[in-house]
Design an enzyme around this catalytic site. Structure first.
Site, PDB file in Angstrom:
ATOM      1  N   MET A  50      -9.625   3.997  -1.233  1.00 43.00           N
ATOM      2  CA  MET A  50      -9.841   3.325   0.048  1.00 43.00           C
ATOM      3  C   MET A  50      -9.644   4.274   1.230  1.00 43.00           C
ATOM      4  SD  MET A  50     -10.864   0.403  -0.756  1.00 43.00           S
ATOM      5  CE  MET A  50     -10.904  -0.447   0.818  1.00 43.00           C
ATOM      6  N   ASP A  69      -2.387  13.111   2.729  1.00 40.27           N
ATOM      7  CA  ASP A  69      -1.971  12.740   1.366  1.00 40.27           C
ATOM      8  C   ASP A  69      -0.912  13.738   0.961  1.00 40.27           C
ATOM      9  OD1 ASP A  69      -1.933  11.935  -1.506  1.00 40.27           O
ATOM     10  OD2 ASP A  69      -3.745  10.846  -0.981  1.00 40.27           O
ATOM     11  N   VAL A 122      -1.809   3.858   1.121  1.00 39.91           N
ATOM     12  CA  VAL A 122      -1.168   4.495  -0.040  1.00 39.91           C
ATOM     13  C   VAL A 122      -1.022   3.461  -1.152  1.00 39.91           C
ATOM     14  CG1 VAL A 122       0.042   6.145   1.439  1.00 39.91           C
ATOM     15  CG2 VAL A 122       1.217   4.048   0.739  1.00 39.91           C
ATOM     16  N   GLU A 124      -0.077   0.538  -3.697  1.00 35.96           N
ATOM     17  CA  GLU A 124       0.327  -0.836  -3.388  1.00 35.96           C
ATOM     18  C   GLU A 124       1.778  -1.046  -3.819  1.00 35.96           C
ATOM     19  OE1 GLU A 124      -1.164  -2.604  -1.472  1.00 35.96           O
ATOM     20  OE2 GLU A 124      -1.280  -4.707  -2.013  1.00 35.96           O
ATOM     21  N   LYS A 129       5.411   1.937   1.099  1.00 36.15           N
ATOM     22  CA  LYS A 129       4.837   1.610   2.399  1.00 36.15           C
ATOM     23  C   LYS A 129       5.926   1.528   3.466  1.00 36.15           C
ATOM     24  CE  LYS A 129       0.775  -0.898   0.611  1.00 36.15           C
ATOM     25  NZ  LYS A 129      -0.341  -0.010   0.804  1.00 36.15           N
ATOM     26  N   SER A 151      -3.691  -5.045   0.167  1.00 37.55           N
ATOM     27  CA  SER A 151      -4.469  -6.236  -0.152  1.00 37.55           C
ATOM     28  C   SER A 151      -3.586  -7.360  -0.657  1.00 37.55           C
ATOM     29  CB  SER A 151      -5.582  -5.935  -1.156  1.00 37.55           C
ATOM     30  OG  SER A 151      -5.133  -5.075  -2.150  1.00 37.55           O
ATOM     31  N   HIS A 172      -7.715  -4.796   6.813  1.00 45.37           N
ATOM     32  CA  HIS A 172      -7.995  -4.840   5.375  1.00 45.37           C
ATOM     33  C   HIS A 172      -9.483  -4.638   5.109  1.00 45.37           C
ATOM     34  CE1 HIS A 172      -8.279  -7.280   1.435  1.00 45.37           C
ATOM     35  NE2 HIS A 172      -7.837  -6.081   1.146  1.00 45.37           N
ATOM     36  N   ASN A 175     -13.967  -2.894  -0.576  1.00 49.70           N
ATOM     37  CA  ASN A 175     -14.529  -1.804  -1.358  1.00 49.70           C
ATOM     38  C   ASN A 175     -15.927  -2.204  -1.843  1.00 49.70           C
ATOM     39  OD1 ASN A 175     -14.727   0.478  -2.936  1.00 49.70           O
ATOM     40  ND2 ASN A 175     -13.278  -0.205  -4.503  1.00 49.70           N
TER      41      ASN A 175
HETATM   42  P1  NAI Z   1      -5.401   4.962  -4.768  1.00 51.63           P
HETATM   43  O1  NAI Z   1      -4.402   5.024  -5.850  1.00 51.63           O
HETATM   44  O2  NAI Z   1      -6.833   5.300  -5.054  1.00 51.63           O
HETATM   45  O3  NAI Z   1      -4.945   5.924  -3.569  1.00 51.63           O
HETATM   46  C1  NAI Z   1      -3.645   5.966  -3.063  1.00 51.63           C
HETATM   47  C2  NAI Z   1      -3.411   7.339  -2.483  1.00 51.63           C
HETATM   48  O4  NAI Z   1      -2.191   7.340  -1.744  1.00 51.63           O
HETATM   49  C3  NAI Z   1      -3.292   8.458  -3.553  1.00 51.63           C
HETATM   50  O5  NAI Z   1      -4.214   9.483  -3.256  1.00 51.63           O
HETATM   51  C4  NAI Z   1      -1.836   8.933  -3.391  1.00 51.63           C
HETATM   52  O6  NAI Z   1      -1.690  10.319  -3.640  1.00 51.63           O
HETATM   53  C5  NAI Z   1      -1.557   8.592  -1.950  1.00 51.63           C
HETATM   54  N1  NAI Z   1      -0.123   8.436  -1.619  1.00 51.63           N
HETATM   55  C6  NAI Z   1       0.813   7.728  -2.295  1.00 51.63           C
HETATM   56  N2  NAI Z   1       1.989   7.804  -1.667  1.00 51.63           N
HETATM   57  C7  NAI Z   1       1.801   8.568  -0.567  1.00 51.63           C
HETATM   58  C8  NAI Z   1       2.654   9.007   0.498  1.00 51.63           C
HETATM   59  N3  NAI Z   1       3.937   8.666   0.553  1.00 51.63           N
HETATM   60  N4  NAI Z   1       2.112   9.803   1.466  1.00 51.63           N
HETATM   61  C9  NAI Z   1       0.803  10.150   1.436  1.00 51.63           C
HETATM   62  N5  NAI Z   1      -0.033   9.760   0.455  1.00 51.63           N
HETATM   63  C10 NAI Z   1       0.462   8.982  -0.527  1.00 51.63           C
HETATM   64  O7  NAI Z   1      -5.291   3.495  -4.131  1.00 51.63           O
HETATM   65  P2  NAI Z   1      -6.400   2.618  -3.386  1.00 51.63           P
HETATM   66  O8  NAI Z   1      -7.145   1.810  -4.374  1.00 51.63           O
HETATM   67  O9  NAI Z   1      -7.130   3.468  -2.416  1.00 51.63           O
HETATM   68  O10 NAI Z   1      -5.476   1.576  -2.592  1.00 51.63           O
HETATM   69  C11 NAI Z   1      -4.783   1.952  -1.431  1.00 51.63           C
HETATM   70  C12 NAI Z   1      -4.386   0.700  -0.671  1.00 51.63           C
HETATM   71  O11 NAI Z   1      -5.561  -0.027  -0.318  1.00 51.63           O
HETATM   72  C13 NAI Z   1      -3.503  -0.251  -1.457  1.00 51.63           C
HETATM   73  O12 NAI Z   1      -2.593  -0.825  -0.575  1.00 51.63           O
HETATM   74  C14 NAI Z   1      -4.500  -1.295  -1.965  1.00 51.63           C
HETATM   75  O13 NAI Z   1      -3.908  -2.549  -2.158  1.00 51.63           O
HETATM   76  C15 NAI Z   1      -5.476  -1.355  -0.810  1.00 51.63           C
HETATM   77  N6  NAI Z   1      -6.815  -1.829  -1.140  1.00 51.63           N
HETATM   78  C16 NAI Z   1      -7.469  -1.410  -2.274  1.00 51.63           C
HETATM   79  C17 NAI Z   1      -8.752  -1.839  -2.556  1.00 51.63           C
HETATM   80  C18 NAI Z   1      -9.473  -1.355  -3.758  1.00 51.63           C
HETATM   81  O14 NAI Z   1     -10.526  -1.923  -4.112  1.00 51.63           O
HETATM   82  N7  NAI Z   1      -9.011  -0.312  -4.433  1.00 51.63           N
HETATM   83  C19 NAI Z   1      -9.457  -2.769  -1.645  1.00 51.63           C
HETATM   84  C20 NAI Z   1      -8.728  -3.083  -0.446  1.00 51.63           C
HETATM   85  C21 NAI Z   1      -7.450  -2.645  -0.237  1.00 51.63           C
END
Ligand code: NAI
Length: 418
Positions: A50, A69, A122, A124, A129, A151, A172, A175
């Site tokens: 995302m 990141d 980051v 979930e 967070k 989400s 929000h 995707n």
């Molecule tokens: P993901 O796992 O693909 O990416 C998360 C990223 O955050 C990773 O690259 C990780 O290295 C980084 N990260 C973790 N802790 C960190 C920190 N302390 N500082 C900097 N970077 C850090 O996850 P995704 O799917 O992108 O989800 C991210 C957020 O978006 C979650 O809250 C999720 O609920 C929300 N979301 C996800 C959707 C989806 O379809 N995947 C849709 C809408 C919202």
């Protein structure tokens, strides 16, 4: 026959005009802010699925972006995807490169101090967070928007660590970010009107449609989709084929069949949304979904989910025609589950009007536009017919079709049955 046909055409035209007005209605929210200042710099934290795509979209819309990141290695794939997006939009290499220059990888979070909007995307995880928002609040400009893309975590849990809880808002995205028009702007109990209003304006600035929603589990779109998907998984367990289910709902007018949608979203993500939502609304997790995830058949991304995928496209067995009895059953069950949750969301003030439900479902979930949205469909159907349908489904399939239309009583803060 002719007059019946023109009646249908008339309804379709009326509903499509309605869709245009719904879109305008969402854009209106952007005008609520008195500040005319446009955001210039967005800082995105988390360069995963995302965050990476949010950064790319904002750069495509002309904003300066810093992307944070934990390492450069975690940011690199996002830059690759961003370049592909730009290239697909502008065709020319040099223009795509100019856009890519707008994104600065920022492992140390230098951008936090300068950004007008900070979007956290980051993992979930509440603790991750919260730790981050503590740091963000200490460094951000006083009028920067502090937004989370969560989400499923409630804003009023994340904001516990903030000195000024009114600053946190949910922005929000859905995707895939580049394709989905809708963004839910999530207001927690504490979120200030000013922050919400400026968030609508920001969403409009990046050419998306803001939908104000309350911070209740699943917000609007995921909560409604969870019920719709839940019924889809039950249909699959009963032996209905993915092809027949998809075709029936495409015939109804959905942008995509529900089985293909689940595969594209990723069955692991569907499972985690289902688990989260069931915590609040007491829904059983369908075994068929859990089994798929156990077998690592996660959908399009692994080449196999409920459909098989070849070159990113589902290989669907051809079906001559769906048996009309089957399709009626599938359509009734899926549409009624979806409508029931829409009604509940309205009763619980997740959104403030039936129009906003329709807008959310059309622009955020691909609900049949020519039907004008689920609430419009319901009003076309009429209350009597709706009640009769629900009563017969309830008799056949039990309490998951039950909905308490009369009382506004909620248990444990949230209505239990969809
Ligand atoms: P993901 O796992 O693909 O990416 C998360 C990223 O955050 C990773 O690259 C990780 O290295 C980084 N990260 C973790 N802790 C960190 C920190 N302390 N500082 C900097 N970077 C850090 O996850 P995704 O799917 O992108 O989800 C991210 C957020 O978006 C979650 O809250 C999720 O609920 C929300 N979301 C996800 C959707 C989806 O379809 N995947 C849709 C809408 C919202």
């Amino acid at each position: 026959v002719n007059s019946a046909l023109s009646l249908v055409e008339h309804d379709t035209a009326k509903n499509l005009i309605r869709v245009f007005f719904l879109q305008e209605k969402l854009k209106e929210f952007a005008k609520k802010s008195d500040s005319n200042q446009k955001a210039k710099h967005v800082h995105v934290i988390g360069a995963g699925t995302m965050g990476g795509d949010i950064a790319a979209w904002c750069a495509f819309k002309g904003l300066k972006v810093t992307l944070q990141d934990q390492s450069y290695e975690s940011i690199a794939p996002a830059l690759g995807r961003a370049y592909s997006l730009f290239k697909s939009k502008v065709k020319k290499d040099d223009l795509a490169n100019l856009m890519l220059d707008k994104i600065t990888p920022d492992v140390n979070g230098e951008g936090i101090k300068h950004a007008d909007v900070i979007i956290e995307a980051v993992f979930e995880d509440l603790k991750v967070k919260q730790d981050l928002f503590k740091k963000i609040e200490a460094q951000a400009k006083p009028d920067a928007i502090l937004a989370t893309n969560t989400s499923s975590i409630l804003l009023d849990e994340i904001n516990q660590v903030l000195n000024d809880k009114s600053r946190l808002v949910g922005i929000h995205f859905f995707n895939p970010v580049a394709k989905m028009m809708l963004i839910e702007v999530v207001k927690g109990e504490k979120t200030s009107e000013d922050v919400a209003n400026r968030s609508y304006a920001f969403v409009n600035q990046i050419s998306k449609l803001p939908l104000p929603v309350a911070s209740s589990p699943g917000f609007l779109v995921n909560r409604v989709l969870a019920a719709y998907m839940h019924e889809t998984f039950i249909l699959l367990s009963e032996g209905y084929s993915p092809e027949v289910i998809d075709k029936t709902m495409k015939n109804f007018g959905m942008a995509m069949g529900p089985v293909e949608m689940a595969d594209i979203v990723g069955l692991d993500i569907c499972l985690s949304v289902a688990k989260n939502i069931s915590k609040y609304y007491g829904e059983e997790i369908p075994e068929i979904l859990q089994n798929k995830v156990n077998q690592k058949q996660l959908g399009k991304k692994t080449g196999k989910g409920f459909h098989n995928y070849k070159n990113g496209k589902p290989v669907k067995a051809s079906i001559d025609s769906t048996k009309s009895q089957d399709s009626q059953n599938i359509e009734d069950r899926l549409v009624m589950r979806l409508i029931n949750v829409c009604i509940l969301s309205l009763k619980e003030n997740v959104v403030t009007s039936p129009e906003l439900i329709d807008a959310g479902l059309i622009f955020g979930a691909g609900f049949a536009p020519f039907r004008g949205g689920p609430m419009n469909y319901l009003s076309t159907m009429g209350e009597e017919k709706y009640r009769a349908k629900i009563a017969s489904l309830q008799k056949l399939y039990g309490k998951r079709f039950a909905i308490d239309l009369e009382s506004n009583e909620q248990r444990g803060g949230y209505a239990v049955n969809y």
